[in-house]
Each structure stands twice: as structure tokens, then as C-alpha cells.
Design a protein around this motif. Sequence first.
Motif, PDB file in Angstrom:
ATOM      1  N   PHE A 172      33.532  51.030  47.943  1.00 25.10           N
ATOM      2  CA  PHE A 172      34.978  51.188  48.138  1.00 25.10           C
ATOM      3  C   PHE A 172      35.701  51.155  46.792  1.00 25.10           C
ATOM      4  CE2 PHE A 172      39.288  49.795  48.774  1.00 25.10           C
ATOM      5  CZ  PHE A 172      39.702  50.376  49.967  1.00 25.10           C
ATOM      6  N   ASN A 173      35.384  50.129  45.996  1.00 26.86           N
ATOM      7  CA  ASN A 173      36.063  49.984  44.709  1.00 26.86           C
ATOM      8  C   ASN A 173      35.804  51.179  43.793  1.00 26.86           C
ATOM      9  OD1 ASN A 173      37.134  47.557  45.507  1.00 26.86           O
ATOM     10  ND2 ASN A 173      35.641  46.294  44.400  1.00 26.86           N
ATOM     11  N   PHE A 174      34.596  51.710  43.880  1.00 27.75           N
ATOM     12  CA  PHE A 174      34.243  52.866  43.057  1.00 27.75           C
ATOM     13  C   PHE A 174      34.986  54.115  43.527  1.00 27.75           C
ATOM     14  CE2 PHE A 174      31.536  56.669  42.802  1.00 27.75           C
ATOM     15  CZ  PHE A 174      31.494  56.826  41.421  1.00 27.75           C
ATOM     16  N   LEU A 175      34.934  54.373  44.832  1.00 26.25           N
ATOM     17  CA  LEU A 175      35.558  55.580  45.388  1.00 26.25           C
ATOM     18  C   LEU A 175      37.051  55.623  45.116  1.00 26.25           C
ATOM     19  CD1 LEU A 175      33.933  56.036  48.928  1.00 26.25           C
ATOM     20  CD2 LEU A 175      33.985  57.740  47.091  1.00 26.25           C
ATOM     21  N   TYR A 176      37.727  54.468  45.261  1.00 21.09           N
ATOM     22  CA  TYR A 176      39.186  54.472  45.181  1.00 21.09           C
ATOM     23  C   TYR A 176      39.689  53.856  43.873  1.00 21.09           C
ATOM     24  CZ  TYR A 176      38.225  55.600  49.989  1.00 21.09           C
ATOM     25  OH  TYR A 176      37.706  56.192  51.111  1.00 21.09           O
ATOM     26  N   GLU A 177      38.772  53.727  42.925  1.00 24.28           N
ATOM     27  CA  GLU A 177      39.121  53.224  41.585  1.00 24.28           C
ATOM     28  C   GLU A 177      40.028  52.010  41.667  1.00 24.28           C
ATOM     29  OE1 GLU A 177      40.687  56.747  39.832  1.00 24.28           O
ATOM     30  OE2 GLU A 177      38.717  57.495  39.268  1.00 24.28           O
ATOM     31  N   THR A 178      39.504  50.993  42.326  1.00 22.57           N
ATOM     32  CA  THR A 178      40.297  49.785  42.546  1.00 22.57           C
ATOM     33  C   THR A 178      39.413  48.554  42.399  1.00 22.57           C
ATOM     34  OG1 THR A 178      41.549  48.565  44.240  1.00 22.57           O
ATOM     35  CG2 THR A 178      39.856  50.021  45.034  1.00 22.57           C
ATOM     36  N   GLU A 179      40.050  47.391  42.393  1.00 24.98           N
ATOM     37  CA  GLU A 179      39.291  46.146  42.452  1.00 24.98           C
ATOM     38  C   GLU A 179      39.759  45.344  43.655  1.00 24.98           C
ATOM     39  OE1 GLU A 179      39.647  44.344  38.595  1.00 24.98           O
ATOM     40  OE2 GLU A 179      38.351  45.873  37.697  1.00 24.98           O
ATOM     41  N   ALA A 180      40.234  46.073  44.660  1.00 24.01           N
ATOM     42  CA  ALA A 180      40.821  45.424  45.843  1.00 24.01           C
ATOM     43  C   ALA A 180      39.810  44.563  46.576  1.00 24.01           C
ATOM     44  CB  ALA A 180      41.398  46.481  46.783  1.00 24.01           C
ATOM     45  N   LEU A 181      38.553  44.986  46.607  1.00 20.05           N
ATOM     46  CA  LEU A 181      37.572  44.231  47.375  1.00 20.05           C
ATOM     47  C   LEU A 181      36.712  43.345  46.474  1.00 20.05           C
ATOM     48  CD1 LEU A 181      36.476  46.798  50.111  1.00 20.05           C
ATOM     49  CD2 LEU A 181      38.369  45.158  50.081  1.00 20.05           C
ATOM     50  N   VAL A 182      36.466  42.138  46.954  1.00 15.64           N
ATOM     51  CA  VAL A 182      35.712  41.143  46.185  1.00 15.64           C
ATOM     52  C   VAL A 182      34.310  41.032  46.770  1.00 15.64           C
ATOM     53  CG1 VAL A 182      35.602  38.685  45.585  1.00 15.64           C
ATOM     54  CG2 VAL A 182      37.829  39.846  45.715  1.00 15.64           C
ATOM     55  N   GLU A 183      33.302  41.144  45.928  1.00 12.78           N
ATOM     56  CA  GLU A 183      31.923  41.001  46.420  1.00 12.78           C
ATOM     57  C   GLU A 183      31.622  39.536  46.704  1.00 12.78           C
ATOM     58  OE1 GLU A 183      28.658  42.887  44.319  1.00 12.78           O
ATOM     59  OE2 GLU A 183      30.105  44.317  43.451  1.00 12.78           O
ATOM     60  N   PRO A 184      31.306  39.208  47.947  1.00 16.57           N
ATOM     61  CA  PRO A 184      31.057  37.807  48.308  1.00 16.57           C
ATOM     62  C   PRO A 184      29.627  37.374  48.006  1.00 16.57           C
ATOM     63  CG  PRO A 184      30.803  39.185  50.230  1.00 16.57           C
ATOM     64  CD  PRO A 184      31.140  40.114  49.094  1.00 16.57           C
ATOM     65  N   GLU A 185      29.453  36.078  47.919  1.00 14.38           N
ATOM     66  CA  GLU A 185      28.103  35.525  47.749  1.00 14.38           C
ATOM     67  C   GLU A 185      27.757  34.645  48.941  1.00 14.38           C
ATOM     68  OE1 GLU A 185      27.520  33.350  44.016  1.00 14.38           O
ATOM     69  OE2 GLU A 185      28.891  34.816  43.118  1.00 14.38           O
ATOM     70  N   ALA A 186      26.486  34.659  49.304  1.00 14.03           N
ATOM     71  CA  ALA A 186      26.037  33.771  50.389  1.00 14.03           C
ATOM     72  C   ALA A 186      25.963  32.342  49.870  1.00 14.03           C
ATOM     73  CB  ALA A 186      24.674  34.209  50.900  1.00 14.03           C
ATOM     74  N   LEU A 187      26.414  31.403  50.708  1.00 10.37           N
ATOM     75  CA  LEU A 187      26.187  29.975  50.425  1.00 10.37           C
ATOM     76  C   LEU A 187      25.102  29.582  51.400  1.00 10.37           C
ATOM     77  CD1 LEU A 187      29.414  27.739  50.361  1.00 10.37           C
ATOM     78  CD2 LEU A 187      27.785  28.112  48.515  1.00 10.37           C
ATOM     79  N   LEU A 188      23.868  29.616  50.964  1.00 14.23           N
ATOM     80  CA  LEU A 188      22.772  29.436  51.914  1.00 14.23           C
ATOM     81  C   LEU A 188      22.723  28.019  52.457  1.00 14.23           C
ATOM     82  CD1 LEU A 188      19.733  31.556  50.755  1.00 14.23           C
ATOM     83  CD2 LEU A 188      21.389  31.957  52.576  1.00 14.23           C
ATOM     84  N   THR A 189      22.720  27.936  53.768  1.00 12.57           N
ATOM     85  CA  THR A 189      22.663  26.649  54.438  1.00 12.57           C
ATOM     86  C   THR A 189      21.237  26.122  54.365  1.00 12.57           C
ATOM     87  OG1 THR A 189      24.291  27.549  55.948  1.00 12.57           O
ATOM     88  CG2 THR A 189      23.267  25.476  56.579  1.00 12.57           C
ATOM     89  N   GLU A 190      21.128  24.876  53.974  1.00  8.18           N
ATOM     90  CA  GLU A 190      19.810  24.243  53.908  1.00  8.18           C
ATOM     91  C   GLU A 190      19.178  24.305  55.299  1.00  8.18           C
ATOM     92  OE1 GLU A 190      18.538  19.614  54.493  1.00  8.18           O
ATOM     93  OE2 GLU A 190      20.605  20.240  54.165  1.00  8.18           O
TER      94      GLU A 190
END
Length: 331
Positions: A166-184
Motif C-alpha cells: 500500500f505504502n509503495f503503490l500510493y507513495e505514502t507512509e500511512a500504514l505502519v508495519e506491525p510486529e507480533a508480540l509472541l505469547t509464551e
Amino acid sequence: MKDRVLSGMQPSGYLHLGNLVGALQNWVRIQDTYDCFYFIADWHALTSNYAHPELISEYSKDLLLNFLAAGLDPQKCTIFLQSQVLMHAELHLLLSMITPLGWLERVPTYKEKQAEIRDKDLHTYGFLGYPVLQAADILVYKAKYVPVGIDQVPHLEFTREIARRFNFLYETEALVEPEALLTEFRKVVGLDGRKMSKSYDNAIYLADPPAVVEQKIKTMLTDPARKRRTDKGDPDLSPVYQLHKVFSSGDEQEFVAQQCRTAGFGCIDCKKILIKNVFALLEPLWERRAKFLNSPDELKGILEAGNEKAREAAGETMETIRSAMRFSQTI
Ligand code: TRP
């Protein structure tokens, strides 16, 4: 400013001890540390339960009660119902336009669930798009972390790829790539020794009254070779011992294992210790659950306030997304 966390659960059955230990306790634990958004993913439940929507509202209510019973505090975190925040649907639609079919077909849960769930026809557009909806859930809050179990990692990876595209196609930084917080990972076995799951009919539900919990544990299987009280047992073959490993102290675990191996006590004695510990864990939940069951207006108010906060946060993100796609004003 605290980092934003988002996670959801599908209302696809009554919540059980495995869900509590596997996910919910972790949600409670991190609610002070992060700006947490927790939601009931009722639209996700619809992807596989579309033939029985009436069950979804029933399970949603059970989820909300259990969120609060487990100790999620609406003063600290935002609790909401997905279908009451329409921005999830809007973003799902927009993301669907840029999602290559191949990416969806490659998500492992897609074929696995289709093969595993035989009593429902999952060859639908909605089911294929499950990860797109999940990506929308996460991205619409710009969540930095997503507490999930290991089984959800492919969905997180998919979300990151969609955000990047999305960010690439629309030349934006609107979307933030999330990270998993892995549950033990703490494995909770069911009454029969298999993984605790509603589909195996072997679960202890958070809505079970104390007498039912006690009865379920009392009738659990133990080491099948230990037939008589005087037979020596092998704790590693007993599902009761597997539950001790999750719910009992280290000392108690050692004690019951030793007693089992030497026929020092009988299985009922062993189960009594487990019952005591499971009760100690559940008693505060039962209390809070009863309190909220008796005040439906308060329950409703909590959800409505959460829905509103969620709409606000999601609404902000949608503005940047619409404008990145040049959909911000009328033509
Ligand atoms: N797929 C998740 C599960 O089955 C539920 C879910 C839906 C979810 N949307 C989410 C989890 C967003 C985390 C973030 O457990």
C-alpha cells in the motif's frame, strides 16, 4: 506516549481455560505497559459461521464478559466489537483491491482450515479474504505490536506485506508495519489429554459453574495403566499431571508426581490439589463475571465507550488512507 497494541479474538465458541492461559492472561498483563485495543472479531467468526450468526452474538457476549472477568480494565484499555467500527470494513474493501490472489492462497491457515473443518463450506470469498480483514483490523489502528500465538504469524506477515505494498503503490507512509508480540506458549491439555479445544468437547469453560469444573476434573482420565489404588502410576501419562504443570506450584508438581509413582496417594487426592489450584485461579473471575452479569447496563456502557474510542482512532487513520488514495473529497 505508549506504543499501540491491538489484538482480537473470534467469538467462535465459549471461552475456556486454554484461551485464558494462552492469550487473555497475557492481554491483562500488558494493559499497563501499552495503549491496548482489544476486540471481539465477530466479522471474522462470520467467515466460517455464516450459517449461524445467532451463535456469534451469543459467543460475543461470553467473550466480553470474560474479557472483564479476566481483569481487562476499561480504564486502561479499549474494548470493542469489530462490527460496530465500520472502518474495518472500509479498509478491508480498499485493501482487497491491492491484494494479489496468490498471497491469499499461500496463507497456510487457508488450506489447513478448509481441510480440517468438514461440516462447513469454506469455499467462499469471505473466507479467502480472512487475512485481508485481519490486516485491516491491525492497520486501521496503526498498531505497533500484536500479541498473538505462533499460529497467527503468517497473518502478521501478510499484514506487513500488504502495508508495504500500500505504502509503495500510493507513495505514502500511512500504514505502519506491525510486529507480533509472541505469547509464551503454555500448553493446556483438555480432559482427555488432547489439546483443550471446543471442537474436541474436552474443555473447562470459564462460564462453567464451580460444581461443573470440579466434576469435570474429578472424571478426568489419568494414567490408564493405574487401575487400582495400589498400582504405581506414571504421571507423564496422565492428563491431570499435565494440568498440574500449568496450574500448580513447582513443589506441588514434584509432590504429586512422587505420590503417583509410589502409589502414595490415589488419583482423587491428586485431582483435589488440582481442583484447589484451578479454583484459586478462577474464583476472582467468577466473582467479576457474576458482577457484570448482574449489571447489563454497565456492560453495555463499557462496550459502547470502547466502540466510540475505537471509531475515533480508526477514523483518524482512514482520513490519511483516503487521502493517500485520492478519495478524500467528492469529485
Ligand atoms: N485471527 C485471530 C485468531 O483467530 C483473531 C483476529 C482477528 C486477530 N483479527 C485480529 C488477532 C487482529 C490479532 C489482530 O486468533
